[in-house]
Design a protein around this motif. Structure first.
Motif, PDB file in Angstrom:
ATOM      1  N   HIS A 174      68.482  11.051  59.629  1.00  0.00           N
ATOM      2  CA  HIS A 174      67.022  11.018  59.591  1.00  0.00           C
ATOM      3  C   HIS A 174      66.552  10.643  58.193  1.00  0.00           C
ATOM      4  N   TRP A 175      65.574   9.733  58.145  1.00  0.00           N
ATOM      5  CA  TRP A 175      64.918   9.334  56.889  1.00  0.00           C
ATOM      6  C   TRP A 175      63.426   9.304  57.161  1.00  0.00           C
ATOM      7  N   PHE A 176      62.627   9.811  56.225  1.00  0.00           N
ATOM      8  CA  PHE A 176      61.186   9.686  56.445  1.00  0.00           C
ATOM      9  C   PHE A 176      60.433   9.582  55.128  1.00  0.00           C
ATOM     10  N   SER A 177      59.244   8.998  55.251  1.00  0.00           N
ATOM     11  CA  SER A 177      58.291   8.905  54.155  1.00  0.00           C
ATOM     12  C   SER A 177      56.942   8.618  54.795  1.00  0.00           C
ATOM     13  N   GLN A 178      55.861   8.763  54.031  1.00  0.00           N
ATOM     14  CA  GLN A 178      54.560   8.408  54.593  1.00  0.00           C
ATOM     15  C   GLN A 178      54.529   6.938  54.988  1.00  0.00           C
ATOM     16  N   THR A 179      55.226   6.093  54.216  1.00  0.00           N
ATOM     17  CA  THR A 179      55.235   4.653  54.489  1.00  0.00           C
ATOM     18  C   THR A 179      56.666   4.150  54.498  1.00  0.00           C
ATOM     19  N   ILE A 180      57.014   3.382  55.498  1.00  0.00           N
ATOM     20  CA  ILE A 180      58.305   2.701  55.535  1.00  0.00           C
ATOM     21  C   ILE A 180      58.118   1.355  54.850  1.00  0.00           C
ATOM     22  N   GLY A 181      58.837   1.152  53.753  1.00  0.00           N
ATOM     23  CA  GLY A 181      58.642  -0.072  52.988  1.00  0.00           C
ATOM     24  C   GLY A 181      59.753  -0.283  51.983  1.00  0.00           C
ATOM     25  N   PRO A 182      59.612  -1.295  51.126  1.00  0.00           N
ATOM     26  CA  PRO A 182      60.666  -1.638  50.168  1.00  0.00           C
ATOM     27  C   PRO A 182      60.769  -0.613  49.047  1.00  0.00           C
ATOM     28  N   GLY A 183      61.935  -0.585  48.387  1.00  0.00           N
ATOM     29  CA  GLY A 183      62.134   0.267  47.227  1.00  0.00           C
ATOM     30  C   GLY A 183      62.347   1.728  47.554  1.00  0.00           C
ATOM     31  N   ARG A 184      62.696   2.046  48.798  1.00  0.00           N
ATOM     32  CA  ARG A 184      62.880   3.440  49.204  1.00  0.00           C
ATOM     33  C   ARG A 184      64.289   3.719  49.713  1.00  0.00           C
ATOM     34  N   GLY A 185      65.199   2.797  49.475  1.00  0.00           N
ATOM     35  CA  GLY A 185      66.594   3.019  49.815  1.00  0.00           C
ATOM     36  C   GLY A 185      67.035   2.477  51.161  1.00  0.00           C
ATOM     37  N   LEU A 186      66.118   1.955  51.945  1.00  0.00           N
ATOM     38  CA  LEU A 186      66.498   1.471  53.271  1.00  0.00           C
ATOM     39  C   LEU A 186      67.344   0.203  53.189  1.00  0.00           C
ATOM     40  N   GLU A 187      67.143  -0.575  52.142  1.00  0.00           N
ATOM     41  CA  GLU A 187      67.979  -1.767  51.954  1.00  0.00           C
ATOM     42  C   GLU A 187      69.451  -1.363  51.818  1.00  0.00           C
ATOM     43  N   THR A 188      69.686  -0.289  51.057  1.00  0.00           N
ATOM     44  CA  THR A 188      71.054   0.207  50.875  1.00  0.00           C
ATOM     45  C   THR A 188      71.615   0.738  52.190  1.00  0.00           C
ATOM     46  N   LEU A 189      70.793   1.434  52.949  1.00  0.00           N
ATOM     47  CA  LEU A 189      71.244   1.977  54.233  1.00  0.00           C
ATOM     48  C   LEU A 189      71.681   0.867  55.181  1.00  0.00           C
TER      49      LEU A 189
ATOM     50  N   LEU B  45      64.174   6.571  61.644  1.00  0.00           N
ATOM     51  CA  LEU B  45      63.264   6.379  60.520  1.00  0.00           C
ATOM     52  C   LEU B  45      61.874   6.829  60.951  1.00  0.00           C
ATOM     53  N   ARG B  46      61.186   7.573  60.065  1.00  0.00           N
ATOM     54  CA  ARG B  46      59.849   8.039  60.415  1.00  0.00           C
ATOM     55  C   ARG B  46      58.881   7.692  59.292  1.00  0.00           C
ATOM     56  N   GLY B  47      57.747   7.105  59.670  1.00  0.00           N
ATOM     57  CA  GLY B  47      56.718   6.771  58.696  1.00  0.00           C
ATOM     58  C   GLY B  47      55.819   5.679  59.235  1.00  0.00           C
ATOM     59  N   ASN B  48      54.757   5.396  58.520  1.00  0.00           N
ATOM     60  CA  ASN B  48      53.879   4.283  58.873  1.00  0.00           C
ATOM     61  C   ASN B  48      54.565   2.986  58.452  1.00  0.00           C
ATOM     62  N   CYS B  49      54.846   2.135  59.412  1.00  0.00           N
ATOM     63  CA  CYS B  49      55.619   0.922  59.130  1.00  0.00           C
ATOM     64  C   CYS B  49      54.749  -0.319  59.353  1.00  0.00           C
TER      65      CYS B  49
ATOM     66  N   ARG C 219      58.334  -4.110  59.365  1.00  0.00           N
ATOM     67  CA  ARG C 219      59.056  -3.932  60.622  1.00  0.00           C
ATOM     68  C   ARG C 219      59.827  -5.210  60.955  1.00  0.00           C
ATOM     69  N   ASP C 220      59.200  -6.352  60.719  1.00  0.00           N
ATOM     70  CA  ASP C 220      59.883  -7.625  60.956  1.00  0.00           C
ATOM     71  C   ASP C 220      61.071  -7.781  60.013  1.00  0.00           C
ATOM     72  N   TRP C 221      60.892  -7.364  58.739  1.00  0.00           N
ATOM     73  CA  TRP C 221      61.988  -7.459  57.775  1.00  0.00           C
ATOM     74  C   TRP C 221      63.155  -6.589  58.222  1.00  0.00           C
ATOM     75  N   LEU C 222      62.857  -5.363  58.665  1.00  0.00           N
ATOM     76  CA  LEU C 222      63.916  -4.467  59.131  1.00  0.00           C
ATOM     77  C   LEU C 222      64.698  -5.089  60.281  1.00  0.00           C
ATOM     78  N   LYS C 223      63.974  -5.599  61.264  1.00  0.00           N
ATOM     79  CA  LYS C 223      64.633  -6.178  62.430  1.00  0.00           C
ATOM     80  C   LYS C 223      65.524  -7.351  62.040  1.00  0.00           C
ATOM     81  N   ALA C 224      65.049  -8.126  61.078  1.00  0.00           N
ATOM     82  CA  ALA C 224      65.820  -9.301  60.654  1.00  0.00           C
ATOM     83  C   ALA C 224      67.061  -8.924  59.861  1.00  0.00           C
ATOM     84  N   ASN C 225      67.083  -7.726  59.283  1.00  0.00           N
ATOM     85  CA  ASN C 225      68.194  -7.336  58.410  1.00  0.00           C
ATOM     86  C   ASN C 225      69.104  -6.268  59.001  1.00  0.00           C
TER      87      ASN C 225
END
Length: 434
Positions: free
Chosen positions: A230-245, A260-264, A269-275
């Motif tokens: 589980h990972w969460f933040s108010q906002t799902i976005g860059p610079g929060r470690g998801l790239e490493t995950l 993942l939990r947060g406002n995305c 969301r498109d970047w996540l799906k692509a990566n």
């Protein structure tokens, strides 16, 4: 009993630290109000729900959701002021209060009218409001729950008035008796940077067992056989470690589910799906935020909490975020990057979590593999998390916060008494401008 005002720059439901601050101060017998801003109907409803049973109040200084002509005009005016402030700074480097956040002058006027014995600020725009109040002899306090001048990615900082924010921070750090920070690492860094006394350390922990059910009900997970991250933040976005995950996933040796939990925002969301690596598309879920009272139970559904803060941004390196304490409270084993703030917590509760280097894909994959392949060790870590949460619970933090607030109020009261003696002069003899 003192009259205390806590200023935030957004919704109450997105401000857990001020909520706990208000709880502690109200429980000590003080009259407490939090004042903020309303932008969103869903969050405004959550704010109202939060107030049920509270002995303190909330007031939206500005309601950006307004439908009346006057409210629409106010919203348009404030957004125009913010836009003009940004353009002026970009062209001339002149910084206006609206550059720090919406409704700066409205927040100041509300604070002056409320006439609290202590006004506490929590945001960038609050720094300016507190400075203005100090100049008019109000008693103010500051909570550096974020070190604002040392936050954000470099690309964003370029458009921010960093030197001005530092000057505001330095003034408040040097002169506010009520001055808090979320970690010892940050308190020491602020004291060194501004040649001030160290802020009082108040961890972002939560009350023992708050909102945790006796029996789990599963809303996020579909397959209880797979270990769940589980990972969460108010906002799902860059610079929060998801790239490493995402980069670590091909190195995992067993199937896990990732939530993942947060406002995305749509673009991310498109970047996540692509990566997302091949074969993992069906193993990653994105959940919206939930109301505060529901969050602990939703976190508790999972096995491992991810706190992948970056060490390259000083604020992120020095702080200890809400998520780390909420993982521990919910009984999750923790994988955390070795930022100064997270080391401060996990070095005392090493059985509850793994510390890994920031942005280290292989270290993250190794830590996940270790627990997934050794379920008995994962169970030990989860039990250690519960014990750590109890040792660090909000019940251990609240008395320090209340004591510091009362010292600040008492100090100001004593200075006014001294100023009233014959032959003494002081700015505090003048009544605040309303």
């Amino acid at each position: 009993m003192a009259r205390i005002l806590i200023l935030i720059s957004g919704h109450l439901c997105n401000a857990p630290r001020p909520q706990k601050e208000a709880d502690a101060l109200a429980a000590a017998g003080h009259e407490v109000m939090i004042a903020g801003m309303w932008f969103d109907d869903k969050f405004a409803d959550r704010d109202r729900q939060l107030l049920s049973g509270k002995s303190w109040s909330f007031h939206p200084i500005v309601d950006f959701r307004g439908v009346t002509f006057a409210q629409k005009l106010q919203r348009l005016r404030m957004r125009l002021q913010a836009k003009l402030a940004r353009e002026l700074f970009q062209k001339t480097a002149i910084a206006l209060p609206d550059l720090l956040g919406y409704g700066a002058k409205a927040m100041l006027q509300f604070a002056k009218t409320h006439r609290a014995d202590l006004t506490i600020v929590h945001s960038e725009v609050g720094l300016w409001v507190a400075q203005q109040l100090r100049q008019q002899s109000y008693t103010v306090g500051v909570d550096f729950e974020d070190w604002f001048s040392e936050d954000l990615l470099p690309s964003v900082r370029a458009s921010r008035p960093i030197a001005w924010i530092r000057a505001l921070e330095a003034e408040l750090a040097r002169h506010c008796t009520y001055c808090l920070a979320p970690s010892q690492a940050m308190a020491t860094a602020i004291a060194n940077a501004y040649q001030s006394a160290p802020p009082v350390v108040i961890y972002n922990s939560f009350p023992c067992g708050e909102h945790l059910p006796n029996q789990l009900q599963y809303h996020d997970r579909e397959n209880l056989q797979n270990p769940s991250l589980h990972w969460f933040s108010q906002t799902i976005g860059p610079g929060r470690g998801l790239e490493t995950l995402l980069a670590a996933l091909p190195h995992l040796k067993a199937t896990v589910d990732i939530h993942l939990r947060g406002n995305c925002p749509a673009v991310y969301r498109d970047w996540l799906k692509a990566n997302i690596p091949d074969g993992w598309q069906d193993r990653i879920w994105i959940h919206d935020t939930v109301a505060n009272h529901l969050l602990p139970a939703r976190i508790a559904e999972h096995d491992i909490g991810l706190a992948l803060e970056t060490s390259t941004i000083p604020n992120r390196d020095l702080t200890v975020t809400n998520k780390l304490f909420q993982y521990l409270q919910a009984g999750l084993a923790v994988i955390a990057t070795d930022t100064a703030g997270q080391q401060e917590i996990l070095r005392h509760v090493s059985q509850a979590g793994h510390l890994i280097p920031s942005d280290d894909t292989i270290a993250l994959a190794t830590a996940i593999n270790q627990w997934v392949q050794q379920p008995e060790q994962l169970a030990i870590a989860k039990e250690a998390a519960v014990q750590a949460s109890m040792a660090l619970a909000w019940e251990t933090q609240a008395p320090k916060l209340v004591r510091q607030a009362e010292v600040a109020i008492r100090s100001e009261h004593n200075s006014e008494k001294n100023a009233a003696q014959p032959g003494c002069t002081s700015l505090s003899q003048s009544s605040p401008t309303v």
